[in-house]
Design an enzyme around this catalytic site. Sequence first.
Site, PDB file in Angstrom:
ATOM      1  N   TRP A  23       0.828  -1.207   0.000  1.00  0.00           N
ATOM      2  CA  TRP A  23       0.000   0.000   0.000  1.00  0.00           C
ATOM      3  C   TRP A  23       0.858   1.252   0.000  1.00  0.00           C
ATOM      4  O   TRP A  23       0.530   2.245  -0.663  1.00  0.00           O
ATOM      5  CB  TRP A  23      -0.978  -0.028   1.171  1.00  0.00           C
ATOM      6  CG  TRP A  23      -1.822  -1.264   1.148  1.00  0.00           C
ATOM      7  CD1 TRP A  23      -1.786  -2.292   2.029  1.00  0.00           C
ATOM      8  CD2 TRP A  23      -2.779  -1.627   0.136  1.00  0.00           C
ATOM      9  NE1 TRP A  23      -2.672  -3.275   1.644  1.00  0.00           N
ATOM     10  CE2 TRP A  23      -3.293  -2.894   0.490  1.00  0.00           C
ATOM     11  CE3 TRP A  23      -3.246  -1.014  -1.025  1.00  0.00           C
ATOM     12  CZ2 TRP A  23      -4.250  -3.561  -0.269  1.00  0.00           C
ATOM     13  CZ3 TRP A  23      -4.210  -1.663  -1.787  1.00  0.00           C
ATOM     14  CH2 TRP A  23      -4.696  -2.928  -1.411  1.00  0.00           C
TER      15      TRP A  23
ATOM     16  N   ASP B 205      -1.263   7.010   6.097  1.00  0.00           N
ATOM     17  CA  ASP B 205      -2.363   6.099   5.792  1.00  0.00           C
ATOM     18  C   ASP B 205      -2.530   5.220   7.026  1.00  0.00           C
ATOM     19  O   ASP B 205      -1.691   4.360   7.298  1.00  0.00           O
ATOM     20  CB  ASP B 205      -2.009   5.256   4.564  1.00  0.00           C
ATOM     21  CG  ASP B 205      -3.035   4.150   4.308  1.00  0.00           C
ATOM     22  OD1 ASP B 205      -4.053   4.079   5.034  1.00  0.00           O
ATOM     23  OD2 ASP B 205      -2.811   3.354   3.378  1.00  0.00           O
TER      24      ASP B 205
ATOM     25  N   LYS C 260     -11.768  -1.591   8.612  1.00  0.00           N
ATOM     26  CA  LYS C 260     -11.050  -2.438   9.582  1.00  0.00           C
ATOM     27  C   LYS C 260     -11.592  -2.112  10.985  1.00  0.00           C
ATOM     28  O   LYS C 260     -12.388  -2.864  11.525  1.00  0.00           O
ATOM     29  CB  LYS C 260      -9.548  -2.202   9.542  1.00  0.00           C
ATOM     30  CG  LYS C 260      -8.887  -1.968   8.198  1.00  0.00           C
ATOM     31  CD  LYS C 260      -8.955  -2.975   7.154  1.00  0.00           C
ATOM     32  CE  LYS C 260      -7.971  -2.689   6.035  1.00  0.00           C
ATOM     33  NZ  LYS C 260      -7.816  -3.816   5.129  1.00  0.00           N
TER      34      LYS C 260
END
Lengths: 363, 363
Positions: free
Chosen positions: B104, B175, B199
Amino acid sequence: MPDHRIHNFNAGPAALPLSVVEEVQAALPNFQNTGMGLLEISHRSKPFQGVIDSATARLRRVLDVPADYQILFLQGGASLQFYMSALNLLRAGEEADYLVTGTWAKKALQEAQKISVNAKGIWDDKANNYKNVPGDADYTVRENAAYLHYTTNNTIFGTEYRRTPAAYGKPLVADASSDIAGVPLDVAAHGLIYAGAQKNLGPSGVTVVIVSPWALSRVPAGLPAMLDYALQVKEGSMYNTPNTFGIYVLDRTMAWVEANGGREGMIARNAEKAGLLYAELDRSAFWTTHAAPGSRSWMNVTWRLPTEALEEQFVKEAKAAGMEGLKGHRSVGGIRASLYNAIEPASVRVLVDFMQDFERRAG
Amino acid sequence: MPDHRIHNFNAGPAALPLSVVEEVQAALPNFQNTGMGLLEISHRSKPFQGVIDSATARLRRVLDVPADYQILFLQGGASLQFYMSALNLLRAGEEADYLVTGTWAKKALQEAQKISVNAKGIWDDKANNYKNVPGDADYTVRENAAYLHYTTNNTIFGTEYRRTPAAYGKPLVADASSDIAGVPLDVAAHGLIYAGAQKNLGPSGVTVVIVSPWALSRVPAGLPAMLDYALQVKEGSMYNTPNTFGIYVLDRTMAWVEANGGREGMIARNAEKAGLLYAELDRSAFWTTHAAPGSRSWMNVTWRLPTEALEEQFVKEAKAAGMEGLKGHRSVGGIRASLYNAIEPASVRVLVDFMQDFERRAG
C-alpha cells in the site's frame, strides 16, 4: 415497525421496497450462513463475488446492456463522475458539448472544463429557470465535439427527456442518476452512462457506470488508478475494497425490479403514478407545475401553490398526514414529490386525495 | 442466528461488534421513529445531520483530534486518498518523501508520482519482503520535501510502527487505514491522516480524512470538486450525497469503542490479544513469524508453518473449527490473523488453543 412506515417522497436517498429492507436486515448478522455478517465478509470471498456477479447480471438484464459494454460499481456519486468521465473521455483542448438543463448538468460541465477549456454548454435554459429540456432542433453539436453530454432527468427542476436526445453522430454521455431503471433508456445508443444509486438502484455510496467499447478506447494511459475506467474494468470494480454493502442492496433492489416486471414493469408503474399526479395538477388552477408540459419528469414532480404561506402549510399538513419529503428545492420553491420505483401507486393516491382535500379547505 | 457467528479473522471488511450489527438492523425499517428507514432518509435531514455530527464528535474524542483539525467522511478508500492527498498537498516538480513498507505504501508513492516526478521512496524494505518498518536513523528526509508519507500498519505483511516515525521537521502524512482507533496515534503530530473504514471504524465505502490547518493551506485552487479537501471541509463532507449508511455504522462503532474504554480501552484489549498470539508464536519453532520482532503488528499477525501443505491443512482445519479468514496474503503466504478492535480476546484464545492442538498432532 413496518406498520409505521410513512409515504416517503424524498428526492434521494429515497424509499426502498420494504421487502428489500427486510432481506438486508436478515443478512446483517449472518450472511448466507457463512457465520459472518453482510458487512463482515471479505470482498475477495466467493459469497461476495456472487453478489457482485449477480448485481451485474441483473443490471444487464434490467437495462438491456449490450454484451460488449462493461458495468462498474464505483464510489463518489455522479459528482465524481462529472470529472472522471471527462478525465477518461476528453483531452485538454478538445471540444465536448453539454446540454445544460439544470444544476447537475451545469456542474458536469464545470468539471469537464477542468479538463478542457473547450467543453461548452451548447444549450442552457437558465432564462426559464430550467422549465424545459431541449428538442432535437433546439441545438446543434459542434463538428469536432468528442461527445454530447446530457442529464436524463433533473431532480431539482422536475424535467426529463422523454426520448434519447439527438447526438448528431457523436457519442452520447448521460448522467442517468435520477431515472435509471425507471424509464425507457436505450443503453446501446450511449457511449457512457453513469448514475448514483440512491434513487432507483439502492442506497447512497454506490455509483453505477456503464462503459461502451468507445469509452474504453478513449481512456488515456497514466490516469490515477481509482479514476481509470480501463483499470476498474480490468479489476472487476475491485481494484480496492468496494462498497460491499451498497452493491448487495443494489442487487436485492434489482431482484425486486425483476420480480415486478423488470424495467417494463417499472415503466408501467411509473407512468401510472406520474399520470395520477399530473392529472390532479392539470385539473385545477390552484396548482402550477414548474416543468413545461413536454418536459415533465415522471420521477420528480414539481409545482407551486398560490402563495408561499399555502406551500408551507401544505408541507406541514402533509407531514401530519404521513407524507414526507414534499418540500421543494430552494431553486424552484413550492412542492416536489419524488416518485421513484419503490413508491407505491397507493402512496400517490393518498397524496392526490390529500391535495384535493387541501384545495377544498384552502380555496 | 448470532449463535452461529464464527471467529472472523478477516483482513477487511472485518468483524464488527454484534451489538452494532443489531443496532443497524433495528434502524433499517424505521430510523429514529421517522417512519423512514436508515437507507431512506435524506442526507439533508435533521436526523442524518445528527448522525454525521455525532460521528465527527466521537472520532474527535476517540482519536483526540485537535480542535483546529477537520474530520471528513469521503468515499473511494485509501486508494483514492493516495492520489487525492498528493493532489492537494503537492505541486508538480516538488519533492515528497515516502517510507515504502509494503504494497500500500508503494501504491501511495506511485499515485503521488502522477502529481510530481520528485515524489520518492526514501526507504524500501523490498529486499527483506517487507519484514521491517524503519527506525528513525534508517532514513533522512530531503531538505525540500513537502511532507513525509508513511503507512502506520501494513495489513499484508503484518508490520506496524510502534511510535510516530521521525519526520525531521516536515509534515507527516499517514495512511492509518488498518490500525486507526486501535493503537496509539498522535494526531497532532500529523499534517494529514486518512483511513478506509473497513477495519476498525465500520464498513467499507467510507473513508475518514483528518485535515490539519497546514493541509488546508496547501490546497490549490481549481481542483475537481470531489477531490478538493477545502471544498469538502466547507461543505461538511456533503458537497454531494455521502455514504449515509456507512457513516451511521461508523458512528455506532465509535459509540461501542467509547462504551468500552475509548481508545485506551481498545489499546489495552489489542495489546492483550496480540500478546497472546505472539507468545504462542514465540513458544515453538513450529511457527515462524514474518515480521521482525521490533516491527510486529498488533492488527495483522503473519506467520508460516514448516510446509505449505501444513499451512493448507491448518486453514482447512481452523475453518472446520469455526475460524475464518486465516489464509495469508499471497505476497507472504502462510497464515494471517487480523485482530481488529471488534475481535474478542476469547476468539484469540480459541485460536491459540487450536494452534497448540494442531502442533501436537502435526509435530
